[in-house]
Design an enzyme around this catalytic site. Structure first.
Site, PDB file in Angstrom:
ATOM      1  N   ASP A  80      45.976  31.529 -34.308  1.00 37.85           N
ATOM      2  CA  ASP A  80      45.712  30.493 -33.015  1.00 37.85           C
ATOM      3  C   ASP A  80      47.444  29.804 -32.909  1.00 37.85           C
ATOM      4  O   ASP A  80      48.100  29.987 -33.837  1.00 37.85           O
ATOM      5  CB  ASP A  80      44.234  28.883 -32.837  1.00 37.85           C
ATOM      6  CG  ASP A  80      44.788  28.490 -34.163  1.00 37.85           C
ATOM      7  OD1 ASP A  80      45.728  28.921 -35.186  1.00 37.85           O
ATOM      8  OD2 ASP A  80      43.645  28.099 -34.677  1.00 37.85           O
ATOM      9  N   ASN A 133      33.871  20.243 -38.511  1.00 32.22           N
ATOM     10  CA  ASN A 133      32.670  20.516 -37.683  1.00 32.22           C
ATOM     11  C   ASN A 133      32.537  21.841 -37.275  1.00 32.22           C
ATOM     12  O   ASN A 133      31.277  22.542 -36.859  1.00 32.22           O
ATOM     13  CB  ASN A 133      33.019  20.727 -35.696  1.00 32.22           C
ATOM     14  CG  ASN A 133      34.300  20.790 -35.331  1.00 32.22           C
ATOM     15  OD1 ASN A 133      34.272  21.520 -36.144  1.00 32.22           O
ATOM     16  ND2 ASN A 133      34.013  20.500 -34.253  1.00 32.22           N
ATOM     17  N   HIS A 181      34.813  24.444 -37.458  1.00 35.85           N
ATOM     18  CA  HIS A 181      35.031  25.498 -36.625  1.00 35.85           C
ATOM     19  C   HIS A 181      35.823  26.037 -37.904  1.00 35.85           C
ATOM     20  O   HIS A 181      36.490  25.802 -38.983  1.00 35.85           O
ATOM     21  CB  HIS A 181      35.946  24.636 -35.476  1.00 35.85           C
ATOM     22  CG  HIS A 181      37.222  24.014 -36.334  1.00 35.85           C
ATOM     23  ND1 HIS A 181      37.483  22.896 -36.361  1.00 35.85           N
ATOM     24  CD2 HIS A 181      38.789  24.496 -36.478  1.00 35.85           C
ATOM     25  CE1 HIS A 181      39.005  22.681 -36.207  1.00 35.85           C
ATOM     26  NE2 HIS A 181      38.512  23.467 -37.538  1.00 35.85           N
ATOM     27  N   GLU A 198      35.089  26.163 -31.707  1.00 38.07           N
ATOM     28  CA  GLU A 198      34.814  25.138 -31.369  1.00 38.07           C
ATOM     29  C   GLU A 198      33.082  25.803 -31.765  1.00 38.07           C
ATOM     30  O   GLU A 198      32.283  26.518 -31.050  1.00 38.07           O
ATOM     31  CB  GLU A 198      35.195  24.499 -31.055  1.00 38.07           C
ATOM     32  CG  GLU A 198      36.340  24.432 -30.822  1.00 38.07           C
ATOM     33  CD  GLU A 198      36.758  22.672 -31.258  1.00 38.07           C
ATOM     34  OE1 GLU A 198      36.173  22.386 -32.769  1.00 38.07           O
ATOM     35  OE2 GLU A 198      38.110  21.949 -31.492  1.00 38.07           O
TER      36      GLU A 198
END
Length: 241
Positions: free
Chosen positions: A67, A136, A138, A143
């Site tokens: 990313d 979380n 990811h 996400e």
């Protein structure tokens, strides 16, 4: 999924380094998927040391990063382009043209996403993908709620992710709100994956990955369906298992 328990962050980094060294030994032109953040820093230090002692060469390696932030320049110290050069590429013999990151400043971000996918396809997909695990769930910047079928795309960063990354920026307001990330389906096409998990704060996420259901609300859960995933986790990260 195979899980390897190690004592601490240093041992996790060394074991991950060994995975990459082994891939270098058995593959003519290996393609590595790379991650950023604090988790892989020890891995990159180990790889640099292996290069300096002439144990490995990266001259025939191609890399694709997961990313990049949207809207900050490549020479910004918080860009992943800058990070990768500082933490790895400037210290090894990988040709500049072989190290790929998404361009978060592309005039047409959708076209950039498609082009990035094409570049990965042209080299026959990633041989070994390095992943970290978000609090979380990811993976990359995918996400909770990201479709498992997603390909490389622009994502709105979750508030928890921005807060976790705020330590690298002057303030939370300076953390970008968007990024380009490899999609979940893109990641799952990697031939092998190593997931690095370190520290007490990741313990609940790792337990959820290992014992929870497969759901788009916890993106990393899809790794349960991959045929070749190795998790390298230290004692603190495994404390909730």
């Amino acid at each position: 999924m195979e899980i390897i328990k190690v004592k601490d962050y240093q041992e996790m980094s060394e074991r991950a380094c060994n995975f990459i060294v082994e891939q270098l030994a058995v593959t003519d032109q290996p393609v590595f998927g790379l991650a950023t953040g604090s988790t892989p820093e020890g891995l990159y230090e180990c790889l640099i040391n292996k290069y300096k002692t002439k144990e490995v060469s990266f001259a025939d390696v191609k890399t694709f990063n997961l990313d990049e932030y949207v809207g900050i320049s490549q020479d910004d110290p918080n860009s992943y382009y800058y990070y990768m050069n500082k933490k790895l590429f400037d210290h090894i013999d990988i040709p500049t043209a072989n190290a790929h990151l998404p361009n978060g400043n592309a005039a047409d971000l959708e076209s950039e996403c498609k082009e990035y996918e094409n570049r990965i396809k042209q080299v026959g997909n990633v041989d070994l993908q390095v992943l970290g695990l978000g609090l979380n769930g990811h993976i990359g910047f995918n996400e909770p709620g990201t479709p498992f079928s997603s390909r490389t795309h622009v994502v709105e960063l979750d508030e928890s992710t921005r807060k976790a990354n705020a330590r690298f920026f002057p303030s939370l307001d300076d953390v970008p709100t968007k990024a380009i990330t490899m999609g979940i389906d893109s990641i799952m096409e990697s031939k092998a994956i190593i997931l690095l998990v370190s520290g007490k704060k990741k313990a609940d996420a790792l337990a959820k990955l290992m014992n929870g259901e497969i759901t788009e609300e916890f993106p990393a859960s899809i790794l349960q369906k991959h045929e070749n995933v190795t998790i390298i986790a230290d004692e603190e990260a495994m404390s909730s298992l």
